[in-house]
Design an enzyme around this catalytic site. Structure first.
Site, PDB file in Angstrom:
ATOM      1  N   THR A   1       0.835  -1.205   0.000  1.00 46.37           N
ATOM      2  CA  THR A   1       0.000   0.000   0.000  1.00 46.37           C
ATOM      3  C   THR A   1       0.869   1.254   0.000  1.00 46.37           C
ATOM      4  OG1 THR A   1      -1.771  -1.163   1.157  1.00 46.37           O
ATOM      5  CG2 THR A   1      -1.789   1.249   1.281  1.00 46.37           C
TER       6      THR A   1
ATOM      7  N   ALA B   1       6.039  -8.102   1.201  1.00 45.84           N
ATOM      8  CA  ALA B   1       6.591  -9.361   1.717  1.00 45.84           C
ATOM      9  C   ALA B   1       5.511 -10.388   2.065  1.00 45.84           C
ATOM     10  CB  ALA B   1       7.457  -9.084   2.944  1.00 45.84           C
TER      11      ALA B   1
ATOM     12  N   CYS C   1     -18.074  -7.461   2.480  1.00 43.64           N
ATOM     13  CA  CYS C   1     -19.160  -7.014   3.336  1.00 43.64           C
ATOM     14  C   CYS C   1     -18.730  -5.738   4.049  1.00 43.64           C
ATOM     15  CB  CYS C   1     -19.497  -8.100   4.353  1.00 43.64           C
ATOM     16  SG  CYS C   1     -21.241  -8.093   4.766  1.00 43.64           S
TER      17      CYS C   1
HETATM   18  C1  LIG Z   1      -2.117  -7.028  -0.896  1.00 43.57           C
HETATM   19  C2  LIG Z   1      -2.023  -6.094  -2.059  1.00 43.57           C
HETATM   20  C3  LIG Z   1      -1.627  -4.754  -1.893  1.00 43.57           C
HETATM   21  C4  LIG Z   1      -1.369  -4.168  -0.550  1.00 43.57           C
HETATM   22  O1  LIG Z   1      -0.175  -4.629   0.029  1.00 43.57           O
HETATM   23  P1  LIG Z   1       0.015  -4.498   1.618  1.00 43.57           P
HETATM   24  O2  LIG Z   1       1.419  -4.936   1.839  1.00 43.57           O
HETATM   25  O3  LIG Z   1      -0.990  -5.411   2.253  1.00 43.57           O
HETATM   26  O4  LIG Z   1      -0.200  -3.079   1.974  1.00 43.57           O
HETATM   27  C5  LIG Z   1      -1.527  -3.966  -3.015  1.00 43.57           C
HETATM   28  N1  LIG Z   1      -1.790  -4.450  -4.224  1.00 43.57           N
HETATM   29  C6  LIG Z   1      -2.146  -5.731  -4.437  1.00 43.57           C
HETATM   30  C7  LIG Z   1      -2.396  -6.210  -5.820  1.00 43.57           C
HETATM   31  C8  LIG Z   1      -2.290  -6.582  -3.350  1.00 43.57           C
HETATM   32  O5  LIG Z   1      -2.679  -7.842  -3.569  1.00 43.57           O
END
Ligand SMILES: *Cc1c(COP(=O)(O)O)cnc(C)c1O
Length: 388
Positions: A72, A200, A325
């Site tokens: 994120t 990770a 949800c």
């Molecule tokens: C899980 C995910 C994220 C977010 O990553 P986090 O490390 O959980 O913040 C962003 N993009 C995709 C495609 C994801 O699957």
């Protein structure tokens, strides 16, 4: 009851070797990597080792890797970083309608800051058309952000083809490769990207750590201000154990990507064939070939996704559904809607995502349990009666 975990796309268990690699950095080597004494220098060396390992996995140079708190943050840093560095030269960003919320919500925020965003549509398989990218680029465009592999339906985008278009136009290309790095070949030169996000915990590493690849020469403003860490691009004391864990996951992934992908593909195909053969009105969502090896997304009409998930959970099976949800209303997934599924089909979807510890016995067990659950739910479904 034995638990069967088939939600690796949501998060993965941390590999025991990764945990082992991380542990000393909580205790004996706890120093601040910015300190000049030995214990700080141990931590610094560990971080640089992790950086080299991550760089090697995606074919980058060490200094092009910035550690973040996850996917994120990497997505936020890429879009906001390029947007704010553009200094009014361009105010236009192109992305797709099936991105992760980390990209979509960042895009919505940037709209409130005067940026114009184009959200490209996808076809019925969840694929972006590179020609749509070409047509959407204007002289105001600063960056295109198209995810490498979709987290819900698994479709792998033609990123390299899109890169040829963005290069020619002199526009940056970012890809959210959180689902693909370490799972399918994802090197920055083959993809042709200028920025790439990874995390990770989608790759047998710990939660709360990830990385942003930034190609040398890319103009990017830091959105985290403070100390001089990460070449002044991402302030904040390093998450040393987490970064070491990410480095170890990258090292493991580099050793076994191909074999693991083959093994998982075989199990995934067995699950797909079993479901489509034993359950009427079941269909595959996403691209039949261009998809992640571990992802299976199906719609099972006249059975509600969340009800199936809860019943599977009672049998010890974890998977997810295409409807999140949120508060009182169940919203169908924006991804399934973008593929053109009607709300009923979207509400009857299930995502199974397999991983390193998925076994054939587990798949056989799901194939035994799921048809029974569907039959029972359909027996009480008013939808099937009105259909039949
Ligand atoms: C899980 C995910 C994220 C977010 O990553 P986090 O490390 O959980 O913040 C962003 N993009 C995709 C495609 C994801 O699957």
């Amino acid at each position: 009851m034995k638990r069967i975990y088939l939600d690796y796309a949501a998060t993965t268990p941390t590999h025991p070797d990764v945990v082992k690699a991380m542990l000393p950095y909580f205790t004996s080597s706890f120093g601040n990597p910015f300190s000049i004494y030995a214990c700080g220098q141990d931590a610094k060396e560990a971080i640089e080792g992790a950086r080299a390992s991550v760089a090697a996995l995606i074919g980058a140079r060490d200094e092009e890797i910035i550690f973040t708190s996850g996917g994120t943050e990497a997505d936020n840093a890429a879009l906001k970083g390029v947007a704010y560095a553009s200094g009014g030269r361009g105010q236009h960003i192109i992305t797709s309608s099936i991105e992760h919320h980390a990209i979509l919500e960042t895009s919505h925020f940037l709209e409130t800051q005067g940026f114009e965003i184009t959200y490209l549509p996808v076809d019925e398989y969840g694929m972006v058309d590179p020609d749509d990218v070409r047509r959407a680029i204007t002289d105001k465009t600063i960056i295109v952000s198209i995810m490498h592999a979709n987290n819900e339906v698994g479709t792998i985008q033609p990123v390299a083809e899109i890169a040829r278009i963005t290069r020619e136009a002199g526009v940056y290309l970012h890809t959210d490769a959180v689902q693909s790095v370490g799972h399918v070949p994802s090197t920055v030169d083959e993809l042709g990207v200028d920025l790439l996000s990874m995390s990770a915990h989608k790759l047998y590493g710990p939660k709360g750590v990830g990385a942003l690849y930034v190609r040398k020469g890319t103009r990017l403003v830091s959105f985290m201000h403070g100390g001089e860490q990460e070449y002044g691009r991402r302030a904040g004391t390093h998450n040393v154990p987490g970064i070491v864990g990410l480095g170890k996951t990258a090292e493991i992934a580099r050793q076994e990507t191909d074999e693991e992908a083959e093994r998982v593909t075989r199990l995934r195909d067995k699950l797909r064939n079993g479901i489509l053969e034993s359950i009427d009105h079941a269909r595959l969502n996403g691209h039949p070939q261009a998809r992640l090896p571990n992802n299976l997304n199906v719609s099972i009409s006249y059975a509600e996704g969340e009800a199936m998930c809860l019943k599977l959970d009672r049998e010890g099976i974890c998977c997810s559904t295409g409807s999140a949800c949120t508060s009182a209303v169940t919203e169908p997934s924006h991804v399934l809607a973008a593929l053109g599924l009607d709300p009923l089909q979207a509400h009857s979807s299930l995502r199974f995502s397999l991983g390193k510890w998925t076994t054939e016995e587990e798949i056989d067990h799901v194939l035994e349990v799921l048809p029974r659950i569907v039959t029972r739910l359909r027996a009480i479904s008013p939808l099937l009666k009105s259909h039949g």
